[in-house]
Scaffold this active site. Structure first.
Site, PDB file in Angstrom:
ATOM      1  N   GLY A   3       0.597  -1.249  -0.001  1.00 23.94           N
ATOM      2  CA  GLY A   3       0.070  -0.005   0.079  1.00 23.94           C
ATOM      3  C   GLY A   3       0.805   1.341  -0.007  1.00 23.94           C
ATOM      4  O   GLY A   3       0.201   2.207  -0.585  1.00 23.94           O
ATOM      5  N   GLU A  24       4.597   4.580   6.530  1.00 25.21           N
ATOM      6  CA  GLU A  24       3.295   3.682   6.543  1.00 25.21           C
ATOM      7  C   GLU A  24       2.103   4.403   5.699  1.00 25.21           C
ATOM      8  O   GLU A  24       2.079   5.785   5.891  1.00 25.21           O
ATOM      9  CB  GLU A  24       2.732   3.575   7.927  1.00 25.21           C
ATOM     10  CG  GLU A  24       2.809   2.158   8.501  1.00 25.21           C
ATOM     11  CD  GLU A  24       1.888   1.029   7.873  1.00 25.21           C
ATOM     12  OE1 GLU A  24       1.680   1.142   6.443  1.00 25.21           O
ATOM     13  OE2 GLU A  24       1.545   0.265   8.486  1.00 25.21           O
ATOM     14  N   ASP A  25       1.195   3.719   5.140  1.00 20.85           N
ATOM     15  CA  ASP A  25       0.110   4.476   4.262  1.00 20.85           C
ATOM     16  C   ASP A  25      -0.948   4.751   5.320  1.00 20.85           C
ATOM     17  O   ASP A  25      -1.371   6.082   5.618  1.00 20.85           O
ATOM     18  CB  ASP A  25      -0.383   3.510   3.365  1.00 20.85           C
ATOM     19  CG  ASP A  25      -0.658   2.205   3.653  1.00 20.85           C
ATOM     20  OD1 ASP A  25      -0.548   1.717   5.029  1.00 20.85           O
ATOM     21  OD2 ASP A  25      -1.047   1.392   2.990  1.00 20.85           O
ATOM     22  N   ASP A  44      -4.112   2.160  11.666  1.00 20.40           N
ATOM     23  CA  ASP A  44      -5.209   1.989  12.068  1.00 20.40           C
ATOM     24  C   ASP A  44      -5.234   1.357  13.460  1.00 20.40           C
ATOM     25  O   ASP A  44      -5.258   2.419  14.414  1.00 20.40           O
ATOM     26  CB  ASP A  44      -5.898   0.792  11.144  1.00 20.40           C
ATOM     27  CG  ASP A  44      -7.493   0.286  11.263  1.00 20.40           C
ATOM     28  OD1 ASP A  44      -8.098   1.506  11.599  1.00 20.40           O
ATOM     29  OD2 ASP A  44      -8.069  -0.543  11.049  1.00 20.40           O
ATOM     30  N   LYS A  87      -5.828   6.755  11.920  1.00 16.62           N
ATOM     31  CA  LYS A  87      -7.193   6.570  12.362  1.00 16.62           C
ATOM     32  C   LYS A  87      -7.047   6.555  14.127  1.00 16.62           C
ATOM     33  O   LYS A  87      -6.894   5.572  14.532  1.00 16.62           O
ATOM     34  CB  LYS A  87      -7.925   5.681  12.114  1.00 16.62           C
ATOM     35  CG  LYS A  87      -7.823   5.577  10.307  1.00 16.62           C
ATOM     36  CD  LYS A  87      -8.574   4.274  10.124  1.00 16.62           C
ATOM     37  CE  LYS A  87      -9.001   4.076   8.635  1.00 16.62           C
ATOM     38  NZ  LYS A  87      -9.621   2.718   8.200  1.00 16.62           N
ATOM     39  N   ARG A 103      -6.374   0.508  -5.747  1.00 15.09           N
ATOM     40  CA  ARG A 103      -4.993   0.866  -5.284  1.00 15.09           C
ATOM     41  C   ARG A 103      -4.605   2.030  -6.150  1.00 15.09           C
ATOM     42  O   ARG A 103      -4.017   2.874  -5.767  1.00 15.09           O
ATOM     43  CB  ARG A 103      -3.863  -0.105  -5.359  1.00 15.09           C
ATOM     44  CG  ARG A 103      -3.875  -1.008  -4.000  1.00 15.09           C
ATOM     45  CD  ARG A 103      -2.389  -1.762  -4.048  1.00 15.09           C
ATOM     46  NE  ARG A 103      -2.613  -3.023  -3.377  1.00 15.09           N
ATOM     47  CZ  ARG A 103      -2.502  -3.172  -2.159  1.00 15.09           C
ATOM     48  NH1 ARG A 103      -2.431  -2.357  -1.252  1.00 15.09           N
ATOM     49  NH2 ARG A 103      -2.748  -4.480  -1.688  1.00 15.09           N
TER      50      ARG A 103
HETATM   51  P1  IMP Z   1      -3.425  -1.919  11.734  1.00 15.21           P
HETATM   52  O1  IMP Z   1      -2.404  -2.911  12.144  1.00 15.21           O
HETATM   53  O2  IMP Z   1      -4.785  -1.996  12.201  1.00 15.21           O
HETATM   54  O3  IMP Z   1      -2.748  -0.563  12.031  1.00 15.21           O
HETATM   55  O4  IMP Z   1      -3.550  -1.940  10.131  1.00 15.21           O
HETATM   56  C1  IMP Z   1      -2.856  -1.006   9.156  1.00 15.21           C
HETATM   57  C2  IMP Z   1      -2.972  -1.848   8.206  1.00 15.21           C
HETATM   58  O5  IMP Z   1      -4.245  -2.044   7.641  1.00 15.21           O
HETATM   59  C3  IMP Z   1      -2.611  -0.570   6.632  1.00 15.21           C
HETATM   60  O6  IMP Z   1      -1.162  -0.595   6.417  1.00 15.21           O
HETATM   61  C4  IMP Z   1      -3.483  -1.105   5.593  1.00 15.21           C
HETATM   62  O7  IMP Z   1      -2.957  -1.987   4.887  1.00 15.21           O
HETATM   63  C5  IMP Z   1      -4.846  -1.559   6.505  1.00 15.21           C
HETATM   64  N1  IMP Z   1      -5.904  -0.735   6.497  1.00 15.21           N
HETATM   65  C6  IMP Z   1      -6.334  -0.062   7.594  1.00 15.21           C
HETATM   66  N2  IMP Z   1      -7.173   0.823   7.172  1.00 15.21           N
HETATM   67  C7  IMP Z   1      -7.571   0.863   6.063  1.00 15.21           C
HETATM   68  C8  IMP Z   1      -8.450   1.625   4.998  1.00 15.21           C
HETATM   69  O8  IMP Z   1      -9.244   2.238   5.428  1.00 15.21           O
HETATM   70  N3  IMP Z   1      -8.301   1.262   3.750  1.00 15.21           N
HETATM   71  C9  IMP Z   1      -7.401   0.240   3.252  1.00 15.21           C
HETATM   72  N4  IMP Z   1      -6.466  -0.336   4.235  1.00 15.21           N
HETATM   73  C10 IMP Z   1      -6.732  -0.186   5.344  1.00 15.21           C
HETATM   74 MG    MG Z   2      -3.329  -3.162   2.849  1.00 15.91          MG
END
Ligand code: IMP
Ligand code: MG
Length: 188
Positions: free
Chosen positions: A49, A104-105, A108, A136, A170
């Site tokens: 991503g 990081e993109d 979450d 987020k 993407r």
């Molecule tokens: P985390 O471990 O919950 O912080 O997840 C992070 C990863 O989840 C990111 O690198 C994305 O690949 C994916 N992700 C989280 N939110 C989104 C979203 O709104 N759209 C697309 N991918 C997301």
């Molecule tokens: Mg992803």
């Protein structure tokens, strides 16, 4: 309503236009260049991503950099179980003694990143900072120090500019919400 006349199926409201993204990314690049003046950071991204954001960000950074990528096991948006992630591709560059900027993109829950940061910290970098295009904060489980942040997002799933939904969307040049119909499919 969107100003874009023809959106691909499943794409709802546009949250960040190409112009808005470009502007914020170049601001981040300027800030990073100033902070890393005189240094040669190793910029690390997580596939897949991040590649859109990272390639634009790197072009906005004016200090000399090295670039490397890691890959991890797939994030599953439908999965309630968020166990530790698995590293499927490691860095090729050594981390020890380097100033590492982790890009990081979207952050979450923060669980993915907290695992990866722990992994990198164990390799003795000189410094380790995080740059995320989207954050987020309401969803955070693991605390992450985010030094450079593009935008804060509400608790909403977004696509485009590298972010996917089941590998689709993407390559949209903007970041948008999914339509309720597409989101319905997501919850099945
Ligand atoms: P985390 O471990 O919950 O912080 O997840 C992070 C990863 O989840 C990111 O690198 C994305 O690949 C994916 N992700 C989280 N939110 C989104 C979203 O709104 N759209 C697309 N991918 C997301
Ligand atoms: Mg992803």
């Amino acid at each position: 309503m969107s100003v874009y006349p023809q959106l691909p199926p499943g794409v709802g409201r546009i949250l960040y236009s190409e112009t808005a993204l470009r502007q914020r990314v170049s601001e981040l690049g300027r800030q990073i260049s100033a902070d890393y003046d005189g240094r040669n950071p190793l910029v690390v991204g997580v596939l897949k991503g991040v590649v859109f954001f990272m390639s634009d960000l790197l072009r906005a950074i004016t200090v000399p950099v090295s670039v490397d990528y890691m890959a991890i096991s797939r994030y599953r948006p439908d999965s309630a179980a968020k166990g530790p992630v698995r590293l499927t591709k490691d860095l090729e560059e050594p981390v020890e003694g380097r100033h590492v900027l982790f890009v990081e993109d979207v952050i979450d829950t923060g669980l993915t990143l907290s695992y990866l940061l722990r992994n990198l910290r164990a390799r003795d970098p000189l410094s380790l900072e995080v740059c995320a295009l989207f954050d987020k904060p309401q969803r955070r489980i693991a605390e992450i120090p985010v030094r450079y942040k593009g935008f804060e997002l509400p608790d909403r799933f977004v696509v485009g500019y590298g972010l996917d939904y089941k590998e689709a969307y993407r390559n949209l040049p903007y970041v948008a919400e999914l339509t309720p119909a597409a989101l319905g499919l997501r919850n099945q």
